[in-house]
Design a protein around this motif. Structure first.
Motif, PDB file in Angstrom:
ATOM      1  N   PRO A  38      15.179  34.115  17.594  1.00  0.00           N
ATOM      2  CA  PRO A  38      14.726  34.079  16.324  1.00  0.00           C
ATOM      3  C   PRO A  38      15.016  33.241  15.346  1.00  0.00           C
ATOM      4  O   PRO A  38      15.917  32.156  15.639  1.00  0.00           O
ATOM      5  N   ASP A  39      14.404  33.046  14.314  1.00  0.00           N
ATOM      6  CA  ASP A  39      14.324  31.718  13.469  1.00  0.00           C
ATOM      7  C   ASP A  39      14.273  30.429  14.127  1.00  0.00           C
ATOM      8  O   ASP A  39      15.196  29.323  13.702  1.00  0.00           O
ATOM      9  N   PHE A  40      13.586  30.335  15.399  1.00  0.00           N
ATOM     10  CA  PHE A  40      13.143  28.934  15.721  1.00  0.00           C
ATOM     11  C   PHE A  40      12.615  28.133  14.748  1.00  0.00           C
ATOM     12  O   PHE A  40      12.976  26.740  14.849  1.00  0.00           O
ATOM     13  N   LEU A  41      11.697  28.497  13.950  1.00  0.00           N
ATOM     14  CA  LEU A  41      11.385  28.027  12.857  1.00  0.00           C
ATOM     15  C   LEU A  41      11.776  28.451  11.687  1.00  0.00           C
ATOM     16  O   LEU A  41      11.857  29.708  11.374  1.00  0.00           O
ATOM     17  N   ASP A  42      12.469  27.525  10.626  1.00  0.00           N
ATOM     18  CA  ASP A  42      12.986  28.370   9.387  1.00  0.00           C
ATOM     19  C   ASP A  42      11.784  28.628   8.516  1.00  0.00           C
ATOM     20  O   ASP A  42      10.796  28.444   8.575  1.00  0.00           O
ATOM     21  N   ARG A  43      12.229  29.297   7.245  1.00  0.00           N
ATOM     22  CA  ARG A  43      11.145  29.923   6.658  1.00  0.00           C
ATOM     23  C   ARG A  43      10.374  28.728   5.679  1.00  0.00           C
ATOM     24  O   ARG A  43       9.117  28.638   5.571  1.00  0.00           O
ATOM     25  N   SER A  44      10.918  27.597   5.388  1.00  0.00           N
ATOM     26  CA  SER A  44      10.193  26.711   4.764  1.00  0.00           C
ATOM     27  C   SER A  44       9.455  25.807   5.804  1.00  0.00           C
ATOM     28  O   SER A  44       8.230  25.487   5.398  1.00  0.00           O
ATOM     29  N   ALA A  45       9.825  25.874   7.090  1.00  0.00           N
ATOM     30  CA  ALA A  45       8.946  25.095   8.104  1.00  0.00           C
ATOM     31  C   ALA A  45       7.661  25.919   8.313  1.00  0.00           C
ATOM     32  O   ALA A  45       6.452  25.640   8.496  1.00  0.00           O
ATOM     33  N   CYS A  46       7.835  27.569   8.196  1.00  0.00           N
ATOM     34  CA  CYS A  46       6.665  28.284   8.298  1.00  0.00           C
ATOM     35  C   CYS A  46       5.799  28.304   7.243  1.00  0.00           C
ATOM     36  O   CYS A  46       4.455  28.234   7.480  1.00  0.00           O
ATOM     37  N   ALA A  47       6.199  28.282   6.090  1.00  0.00           N
ATOM     38  CA  ALA A  47       5.484  28.234   4.849  1.00  0.00           C
ATOM     39  C   ALA A  47       4.881  26.981   4.830  1.00  0.00           C
ATOM     40  O   ALA A  47       3.518  27.089   4.470  1.00  0.00           O
ATOM     41  N   SER A  48       5.259  25.788   5.299  1.00  0.00           N
ATOM     42  CA  SER A  48       4.523  24.353   5.182  1.00  0.00           C
ATOM     43  C   SER A  48       3.274  24.471   6.466  1.00  0.00           C
ATOM     44  O   SER A  48       2.262  23.936   6.036  1.00  0.00           O
ATOM     45  N   ALA A  49       3.694  24.989   7.675  1.00  0.00           N
ATOM     46  CA  ALA A  49       2.641  25.194   8.551  1.00  0.00           C
ATOM     47  C   ALA A  49       1.530  25.907   7.961  1.00  0.00           C
ATOM     48  O   ALA A  49       0.204  25.955   8.175  1.00  0.00           O
ATOM     49  N   LEU A  50       1.748  27.107   7.019  1.00  0.00           N
ATOM     50  CA  LEU A  50       0.864  28.157   6.785  1.00  0.00           C
ATOM     51  C   LEU A  50      -0.152  27.525   5.643  1.00  0.00           C
ATOM     52  O   LEU A  50      -1.262  27.641   5.790  1.00  0.00           O
ATOM     53  N   SER A  51       0.557  26.687   5.098  1.00  0.00           N
ATOM     54  CA  SER A  51      -0.298  26.017   3.870  1.00  0.00           C
ATOM     55  C   SER A  51      -1.255  24.801   4.683  1.00  0.00           C
ATOM     56  O   SER A  51      -2.221  24.718   3.729  1.00  0.00           O
ATOM     57  N   ALA A  52      -0.985  24.494   5.686  1.00  0.00           N
ATOM     58  CA  ALA A  52      -1.783  23.415   6.423  1.00  0.00           C
ATOM     59  C   ALA A  52      -2.937  24.044   6.994  1.00  0.00           C
ATOM     60  O   ALA A  52      -4.037  23.289   7.441  1.00  0.00           O
ATOM     61  N   LEU A  53      -2.978  25.528   7.487  1.00  0.00           N
ATOM     62  CA  LEU A  53      -3.734  26.221   7.972  1.00  0.00           C
ATOM     63  C   LEU A  53      -5.298  25.860   7.714  1.00  0.00           C
ATOM     64  O   LEU A  53      -6.177  25.790   8.037  1.00  0.00           O
ATOM     65  N   ASP A  54      -5.644  25.935   6.124  1.00  0.00           N
ATOM     66  CA  ASP A  54      -6.788  25.549   5.796  1.00  0.00           C
ATOM     67  C   ASP A  54      -7.557  24.389   5.942  1.00  0.00           C
ATOM     68  O   ASP A  54      -8.625  24.348   5.472  1.00  0.00           O
ATOM     69  N   ARG A  55      -6.663  23.583   6.117  1.00  0.00           N
ATOM     70  CA  ARG A  55      -7.114  22.100   6.573  1.00  0.00           C
ATOM     71  C   ARG A  55      -7.423  22.087   8.023  1.00  0.00           C
ATOM     72  O   ARG A  55      -7.962  21.007   8.551  1.00  0.00           O
ATOM     73  N   LEU A  56      -7.477  23.093   8.921  1.00  0.00           N
ATOM     74  CA  LEU A  56      -7.772  23.088  10.174  1.00  0.00           C
ATOM     75  C   LEU A  56      -9.172  23.960  10.233  1.00  0.00           C
ATOM     76  O   LEU A  56      -9.255  25.089   9.751  1.00  0.00           O
ATOM     77  N   PRO A  57     -10.082  23.233  11.216  1.00  0.00           N
ATOM     78  CA  PRO A  57     -11.355  23.986  11.285  1.00  0.00           C
ATOM     79  C   PRO A  57     -11.137  25.167  12.364  1.00  0.00           C
ATOM     80  O   PRO A  57     -10.940  25.017  13.598  1.00  0.00           O
ATOM     81  N   THR A  58     -11.222  26.482  11.900  1.00  0.00           N
ATOM     82  CA  THR A  58     -11.412  27.582  12.873  1.00  0.00           C
ATOM     83  C   THR A  58     -12.123  28.209  12.961  1.00  0.00           C
ATOM     84  O   THR A  58     -13.285  28.014  12.310  1.00  0.00           O
ATOM     85  N   ALA A  59     -12.370  29.048  14.166  1.00  0.00           N
ATOM     86  CA  ALA A  59     -13.337  29.769  14.443  1.00  0.00           C
ATOM     87  C   ALA A  59     -13.118  31.135  15.197  1.00  0.00           C
ATOM     88  O   ALA A  59     -12.173  31.067  15.758  1.00  0.00           O
ATOM     89  N   ASP A  60     -14.178  31.985  15.236  1.00  0.00           N
ATOM     90  CA  ASP A  60     -13.868  33.311  15.915  1.00  0.00           C
ATOM     91  C   ASP A  60     -14.238  32.869  17.340  1.00  0.00           C
ATOM     92  O   ASP A  60     -15.303  32.336  17.609  1.00  0.00           O
TER      93      ASP A  60
END
Length: 267
Positions: A38-60
């Protein structure tokens, strides 16, 4: 003949403050179902990673191959396996290089994959190295958003590429996930105490299997919490439960224990 309903007392999931070399060895040996930190990544690290997702090219994924929608970033070797059991190397290396460039452009700070590899290497007592093919490092570290669930399936690089793939020889394979977004309900990972056998092919369903393949098998259910890190042996059949609302997003890669005692990583 029906499978036994007797329980293996060693097939359990444990929570721990950190991953250890014993955890890794027991997962490789099949004497543990899963380890969650549990809490391998803290909430701040999770939020930072989530905010960067829109900059990654994703596909189905291709719907005929993967009937439930899964959004992804990063090439997975199994997606480039040809009908002859060989890697479509031209297409793979092109996509791997493009993914590396996209990851750098996204500026993921802190980097969940780098953090995980460093901590796992520290636990093992030696740095995790990338798996290589012909001396060239493969891509390691994918993003998966799975909201509609994933079929019962298994992952085993030695079965997927039976003629061999890596320069290193893999004895056992582990799967790592860390969640940066979790739903309020659903989204559990289930791991069964069952590995592929020829009789399972009667239950084949696109990339996976119908639930009848494991209906009498011992299992553990692991519902993700924000920041959880999870390790399990993916040669055991496993699946993801759909979540009715919210987003279930994880960074993931595979670890391999080699014949020389080294840990290598790929996706």
């Amino acid at each position: 003949m029906p499978r036994t309903t007797a329980l293996d007392p060693l097939f359990t999931a444990v929570d721990a403050a950190a991953f250890t070399d014993r955890h890794l060895a027991n997962l490789a040996a099949g004497t543990l179902a899963a380890v969650r930190v549990p809490d391998f990544l803290d909430r701040s690290a999770c939020a930072s990673a989530l905010s960067a997702l829109d900059r990654l090219p994703t596909a189905d994924y291709d719907p005929p191959r993967v009937p439930t929608r899964i959004v992804r970033f990063g090439p997975a070797l199994n997606d480039y396996r040809g009908p002859d059991g060989r890697l479509d190397s031209g297409r793979y290396w092109q996509d791997a290089e493009a993914a590396r460039a996209a990851w750098q452009r996204a500026g993921m700070r802190p980097d969940p994959i780098a953090i995980a590899l460093a901590r796992l290497g520290s636990a093992w007592g030696a740095a995790v190295a990338p798996a290589t093919i012909g001396g060239q490092a493969v891509f390691g570290g994918t993003l998966r958003e799975i909201n509609a669930g994933a079929l019962v399936h298994y992952d085993d690089i030695n079965r997927e590429f039976p003629i061999g793939l890596f320069d290193q020889e893999v004895l056992a394979q582990l799967a790592f996930n860390v969640w940066v977004s979790v739903p309020e309900a659903g989204g559990a990972t289930t791991v069964w105490r069952h590995r592929w056998e020829p009789a399972d092919e009667q239950y084949r369903q696109t990339y996976g299997f119908r639930v009848e393949a494991v209906e009498r098998c011992q299992h553990v259910d692991l519902r993700p919490q924000l920041g959880d890190g999870l390790l399990f042996n993916p040669a055991n059949f496993h699946a993801v439960e759909p979540n009715p609302t919210g987003r279930r997003i994880a960074f993931a890669f595979f670890l391999g224990l080699t014949t020389t005692g080294q840990l290598i990583a790929w996706s």
